[in-house]
Design an enzyme around this catalytic site. Sequence first.
Site, short mmCIF file in Angstrom:
data_model
loop_
_atom_site.label_atom_id
_atom_site.label_comp_id
_atom_site.label_asym_id
_atom_site.label_seq_id
_atom_site.Cartn_x
_atom_site.Cartn_y
_atom_site.Cartn_z
N SER A 149 197.00 84.63 85.56
CA SER A 149 196.72 85.21 84.24
C SER A 149 197.41 84.44 83.12
CB SER A 149 197.16 86.67 84.30
OG SER A 149 196.56 87.39 83.28
N LYS A 198 192.97 84.17 87.75
CA LYS A 198 192.54 85.38 87.05
C LYS A 198 192.19 85.02 85.61
CE LYS A 198 193.70 89.95 85.48
NZ LYS A 198 193.92 89.89 84.04
N GLN A 223 192.14 92.47 80.12
CA GLN A 223 191.91 93.92 80.12
C GLN A 223 192.50 94.56 78.87
OE1 GLN A 223 192.97 92.29 83.10
NE2 GLN A 223 190.79 92.36 83.53
#
Lengths: 483, 483
Positions: A311, A335, A339
Amino acid sequence: MNKKELIIFVIFTFFVGFLGAFVGLKVMESKLVTNENIKAPAASEESNVEDENMQLIQEAYELIEENYVEDVEDDQLLEGAIQGMIDTLDDPYSSYMNVEDIKDFNEQIESSFQGIGAEVSLVDGVVTIVSPIKNSPAEKAGLRPNDQILKVDDESLEGLDLNEAVAKIRGEKGTEVVLLVQRKGVSKPKEYTLVRDDIPIETVYDEIKEVDGKKTGIIEITSFSETTAEEFEEALTKLEDNGMEGLVIDVRGNPGGLLDSIEEILHHFVPSDVPYLQIEDGNGEVDKFYTNLDEKKPYPINVVVDEGSASASEILAVAMKEIGYDIVGEKTFGKGTVQQAVPIGKEKDQNTVKLTFYKWLSPEGNWIHEKGVKPTVEQKQPAYFYTSPIQVEKTFVLDQNDEEIAHAQTMLKGLGYDPKRDDGYFDEATKQAVESFQKDHDLQVTGEIDEKTAGKIETEILDIIRSGEEDLQLEKALDVLYK
Amino acid sequence: MNKKELIIFVIFTFFVGFLGAFVGLKVMESKLVTNENIKAPAASEESNVEDENMQLIQEAYELIEENYVEDVEDDQLLEGAIQGMIDTLDDPYSSYMNVEDIKDFNEQIESSFQGIGAEVSLVDGVVTIVSPIKNSPAEKAGLRPNDQILKVDDESLEGLDLNEAVAKIRGEKGTEVVLLVQRKGVSKPKEYTLVRDDIPIETVYDEIKEVDGKKTGIIEITSFSETTAEEFEEALTKLEDNGMEGLVIDVRGNPGGLLDSIEEILHHFVPSDVPYLQIEDGNGEVDKFYTNLDEKKPYPINVVVDEGSASASEILAVAMKEIGYDIVGEKTFGKGTVQQAVPIGKEKDQNTVKLTFYKWLSPEGNWIHEKGVKPTVEQKQPAYFYTSPIQVEKTFVLDQNDEEIAHAQTMLKGLGYDPKRDDGYFDEATKQAVESFQKDHDLQVTGEIDEKTAGKIETEILDIIRSGEEDLQLEKALDVLYK
């Protein structure tokens, strides 16, 4: 501040599944309102479909509540309906959060929390460790990236979503938890007993090292929380004030965190002529984000990564890679989505949907999701970094053949007692290696691997790993920095 | 009509999960209306909670539809919400049915349909065979009760509900389907290729046999469909008209079906002084159902069951057991609940919820759910009824040790070539048994188990099983009938 001087507390995060490049609740509330405003004049056909569907959902709700053979709670149906809609997305990073989940979540981004110190993700529906946090109970117990957690305190995690699974693993400091763990390439799952502890507050550690006669800064970032960007700037300024001539940024095992945090950090490094990040929404529209930086730092930089770098760590790694810096280590987690946690209902703290709103793309527009960032300089750690603990059910002796003996052989080699094979066959050379190890460590010299000998081998290996003396990836990063 | 004379068509049902003691759509619609009438004056607190929850579900619906990074269909969210509510019940027999599912369902209770001919259920979330239908592609391929279906045409069934899984397995007559099947006690899953076919229309088969000089009727019921009660009555009348002196009812491998159907059949056997069935609703209220029969049949009766006897078959078995008849064979499946399929929405054929409304209890009030009905006379089939096909990856020879050799040993014994061991060790006696078998079946006499020899052993075993000549359970039932 040198990380070696610190007593590092322990952490249980599920940042990858949870925070991963997260924009924040506050922003989102106003965003939601915007959405509702936009929605009002939408095509009436669309809202007819929605009205009909809501009518059907309500009928089903009432049917189940009134007629199911066992008792049914209203909250159960509410959570089931929302989770059921999210399940159709087939996205492990979207989830429904109830009051409990939100409490855990807020603890995580704001202050301290308590757990075992491993970041987990759902991979093929199985709770999988992304990476154990440095010095956490998870790391001390020997858990590794890609370990699959099958049971917690003898309860199966099968069918649970990430939040539910994490709720079972987390708990108060000082309490024990037993995990049943399946490791790739190991035939049987094994039990690990961990004692939960507090999380670290610090997320940035720095030190300075003499390399090729040059003052070299090393900054390690363990996650991207609310304080990380500020911690990072302090560390960077201090190192620069001390005359740093080169910088290694270490995001190994860093599962990500707040998007804001990594954005601020990139403002130090990415010049204004390329975007440091691109964000693509559901309609395929792409926003490019730029710094106002005139030029790159005057000193060489590289970034160290591993399969636990996810991420926000990957946002850093890929941006630095594409503006020409070396990335050292192993392929990262992969990733590439963002979100947001959106509260729903009137009581904004009661129910929240965490939903994947965006893809993030690299400066050049690449999407690394499920692919990861490939290092420019590949470097694995020594083999014993990746082995399993030795499970001794019965003492291993000469002429036996067993996967566990292979683990012991790999570790013995790492400790300087090379049995010259690591295939699990207990030959004469392995016996001699065991004898030498036993002699040097005040154990009874039997030439057999009993529980005590195996335990000592593991302890010695963990000591080496923790000492950082055999950290080949960091060595390589320092080695190539001025080349 | 003798079942042996029939060309039996093939069937794919999932009666256990689907029909299992089912009351019927027509009844249910009026029932639903009743429920709504009852609901109107319900406590307002309750309906406030419901209104708030519906509001939250709608917010989540809109949030996901408008913001998720990928496209989202309205129907997907509708089905997800309803399925999600049902999932919280943790009941494998409740499910949401969309238009496709309902079409399949109607085909099943009304007329012919097409598939592989196995009844399946969800056990611990895994699609598990309850029993293959007689002469179906599933039975011919060698599938057995408790086999777990992991993949269909290379697609994993993990996470699917029963309807979704069945939709993948079913298909038009003549088409091929490849199942990846895990059998208990077998280490690796195996692939089975089946060609789909039509279902049987007949569900009742009868014959008459001379046993101890007495005319003995055997009625086999393969499932409880709309025509079963009538078929059964015809068969029973014919046998009685022919002077039948004793009756064996065979519900082995019968997964159940319509509740009406078994109720009508019980009216022939259970006298009016005890309930033939009790039904308990969600409030714990129990209805008892009685026949108007004065007395039991003048001839002895028993019922043959196995682990594939489920639902309506168990209603029959436990009722007959509690009024004093013998139950012969093995413990039954254990499904003690009743589902109803309730259409929701205005277009009644578009969306249906199949929900567990009731528990059914035995005449004496016992609930056999997840326990099954224990026979009064236990009788297993010969060992080779329960073995797996022999997987020959490499020819098996003297001195080898392998699970597959154990299967071959069990089958050879069943064929009269007893190697005197079935532990998988290929000893001299096993070699001799293989040689004798090869000699008798015009195979090259090698004393080794190659693919051809293994195939012939299996074919011979399947022939014996299909011939019914070694049906120890039926033999036992006939044997104890007049004792």
